[in-house]
Write a protein that holds these residues in place. Structure first.
Motif, PDB file in Angstrom:
ATOM      1  N   GLU A 181     -20.797   8.039  10.183  1.00  0.00           N
ATOM      2  CA  GLU A 181     -21.199   8.974   9.117  1.00  0.00           C
ATOM      3  C   GLU A 181     -21.184  10.429   9.577  1.00  0.00           C
ATOM      4  OE1 GLU A 181     -21.409   7.825   6.052  1.00  0.00           O
ATOM      5  OE2 GLU A 181     -21.046   5.831   6.923  1.00  0.00           O
TER       6      GLU A 181
ATOM      7  N   LYS B  72     -17.626  11.573   9.716  1.00  0.00           N
ATOM      8  CA  LYS B  72     -17.106  11.758   8.346  1.00  0.00           C
ATOM      9  C   LYS B  72     -17.557  13.099   7.775  1.00  0.00           C
ATOM     10  CE  LYS B  72     -16.870   6.912   6.884  1.00  0.00           C
ATOM     11  NZ  LYS B  72     -17.599   5.882   6.111  1.00  0.00           N
TER      12      LYS B  72
ATOM     13  N   ASP C  34     -17.926  10.709   1.777  1.00  0.00           N
ATOM     14  CA  ASP C  34     -17.774   9.263   1.622  1.00  0.00           C
ATOM     15  C   ASP C  34     -16.331   8.831   1.347  1.00  0.00           C
ATOM     16  OD1 ASP C  34     -19.303   6.891   1.677  1.00  0.00           O
ATOM     17  OD2 ASP C  34     -18.910   6.675  -0.488  1.00  0.00           O
TER      18      ASP C  34
END
Lengths: 239, 239, 239, 239
Positions: free
Chosen positions: C3, C6, C54
């Motif tokens: 995460e 990202k 996402d």
């Protein structure tokens, strides 16, 4: 009448100032409803910040106004000729974007020198021949359309594969499946003209991309084997 | 005194930074009340974001300040000469916009190479001769105006048909029926200079448009047969 | 999964439109987690104003998607080749920024003509050889990566010292220790290409900086004797 | 300590991104308190949107930091040399603005081709000689300052009349009575470089303005007979 198309054409017109493609009111976008045989176009000479969807003018394929309180773009007869000659296009845009006008003034094609061009245009963007005195003095805007059609016919170019043209001494027209796609193509043309100008003044060598690079890039984004993006036929295969 | 004209001249001045025509304070617009024989002009060296309509200076056609707490633009004598020599113009603008200054530095006309030029300028935008030592050392700003007037006279150019000029080694002046029209013409000149530069460095061929294209485009927008937009004499015929 | 990476890759992608490096969706940034042997990349053809962290796609060093609901950038195989060949880089960016594409179209290096170049690039930014027909028709995106690697090997260039390349007829790739550094390098390349173009069209002399100026500027900002900024090994000595 | 000057220098630094003179952190402004013999300068490598007046560093005329929690600009020794050599200047700015760097890369002066130049610069903006290997490898930033001083001395140029220079292969420095004036001069240099480039590529003729035009424009804005604006000695005479 054609409210959804008016909205679509309005929004495509409003993209022109956002994409730096117009100065003042120098541009217009239209979109067609092929089933009804009617197209919707920006009114003539109206400023972008005063434009509303309701100002759009509805015209038939003879170039006659069917609905609208304002005069349509003075380039309406050119749009009419193109919709009649190119039956698969859904939107048309005309601007005076500066890089494209420079090539039109020099009466030079915008050549395919890199993959940015090849992604959208399957070859050079052609410049038309200059209109004759007679063509200009009789039905100028229609003749502008006819000169475009003649250019594609004489040079054997498919208007779907190369969805843009330069009218000599005038400027660019672009088209596409929808009004928004036409505007996209007009912006790519402008960016490619800028890139080309600097490449062509850096080197005197012929920098055209080879046919196989043109094939590769064009068909990555177009046709039944396209795989760029999320929705092309082969997109999923590249996941 | 002349409050409406002050407001109009103020607004036209404020268009200059919005249209990317000025750096710092390098530009000024004036507008004239022909009946009263008075014109209103921007004060000298005031920053645009501090300017108010009330700062505008009122000047008579001898170039004398009639009202105003600030000094008028140092270019006021040039405006005075032009208002006296060109009785049909209603507004004047001077800037140092970069493309136009480049042509003025090279002492080259901005040629009419495309319809963008022809829509506004009925022929090349001329560059004046360079001022002599004596002209510069005596009454510089008046002589700048005289050099402009001489250019139009010597070359037989109608200042209404070609509403702009380059002063050699200096930069552009433009004019029009109103202050806003003058600013419009100054912007078109700048855009055309940019387009021309790139066309002229792409090709060595003479790319001037023919007279009949000049006629067509100029008279689409000017005179009794104009049909562009919503309000020209023949606009309705194109509906 | 990944995460933080990202988010980092997302933010680096969002810098591209802010730094005027992309038109439409024409650019992508990736970042790698070297311990896990996985990299994160922008999805293909998604507009920047719709992108979310996402949406990023996770790919392994064989180029296989490990996680992600969208297709990764069509340039993913090029990124894969570069991460395998250049083991010290942490982020890669590809754009179609116009000045760099002009040099790629002309198939010319972006030469080191000034300290702006030397601060970031320890020598000319090389252009690859054009890909052959066979390379283009078989595994195009992998071959693009291989052509980059071959360019650095054949010319003996250290990819950490010159963290950017032009793919002939295509455009720029840049890389760095992090995705953000890669984007920084891509912007420097674009600015240097602009500066170089104007220098190279002003004079025909070879304006390359000498080796000792290259050494001085590059090592002011890189390596164990760097003293630029607040955090380099010798920064404090210059206080 | 020197809080008012820190604020002034901070504000002048913040003008650099607003005037499009810097990319990333590539620029710095300083200002001097002549009575105290101290100058204030931007810290090295700090991003503009994180900069505060309190980050400014105070340096004496030997180039030693007197106050400041951050390292001063790596160009501080150049500023020190210039403040010592040019006793009448109050502020200095260094940037990597692209048009000026292009001229510095080509090692060409920015010539006085028009009144925009002449209004601010009483002659060509000179380019220094390239630094030697020894100069670069010993005290690089001091030697940069010495090269500037030598250029003005060798060519007999008054640094107050021509308040800017190009360091060969590097970029522009400008100065003025205050930090704000220095930034103003840096912007004029950049605009003039852009205008000159296009004039010089339009024509091969020598387009230098004559001495009498230089005199006229420079002294309209400078010295005891200046009349431009609202506050010059002769401004009122032009009302």
């Amino acid at each position: 009448m054609l409210e959804a198309l008016k909205q679509e054409v309005y929004e495509a017109n409003m993209q022109l100032p956002k994409l730096d493609l117009v100065t003042f009111t120098w541009g217009n976008v239209s979109g067609i409803d092929r089933e009804k045989g009617l197209f919707v176009i920006k009114p003539s000479g109206v400023e972008y910040d005063k434009l509303t969807p309701d100002d759009m003018v509805v015209v038939n394929l003879k170039g006659e106004v069917v609905e609208g309180k304002l005069n349509p773009s003075s380039d309406t007869p050119t749009h009419t000729v193109l919709y009649n000659a190119f039956p698969d296009i859904g939107g048309i845009v005309h601007t005076h974007s500066p890089w494209a006008v420079s090539f039109a003034s020099a009466q030079m094609d915008i050549p395919a020198l890199n993959t940015t061009a090849a992604d959208t245009f399957y070859g050079d963007i052609p410049v038309s021949e200059a209109l004759t005195k007679e063509q200009i003095e009789t039905a100028y805007e229609e003749e502008t359309g006819e000169a475009i059609v003649k250019t594609f016919k004489d040079r054997g170019i498919d208007p779907e594969a190369v969805p843009a043209v330069l009218v000599a001494q005038h400027g660019p027209f672009a088209w596409g499946a929808t009004p928004a796609k036409a505007v996209y193509n007009a912006k790519v043309m402008e960016v490619v003209a800028e890139m080309d100008y600097h490449a062509m003044t850096l080197t005197t060598r012929d920098s055209h991309v080879p046919q196989y690079l043109l094939d590769k890039h064009y068909y990555r984004k177009h046709g039944k084997n396209a795989y760029y993006g999320q929705d092309n036929p082969k997109s999923a295969d590249h996941k």
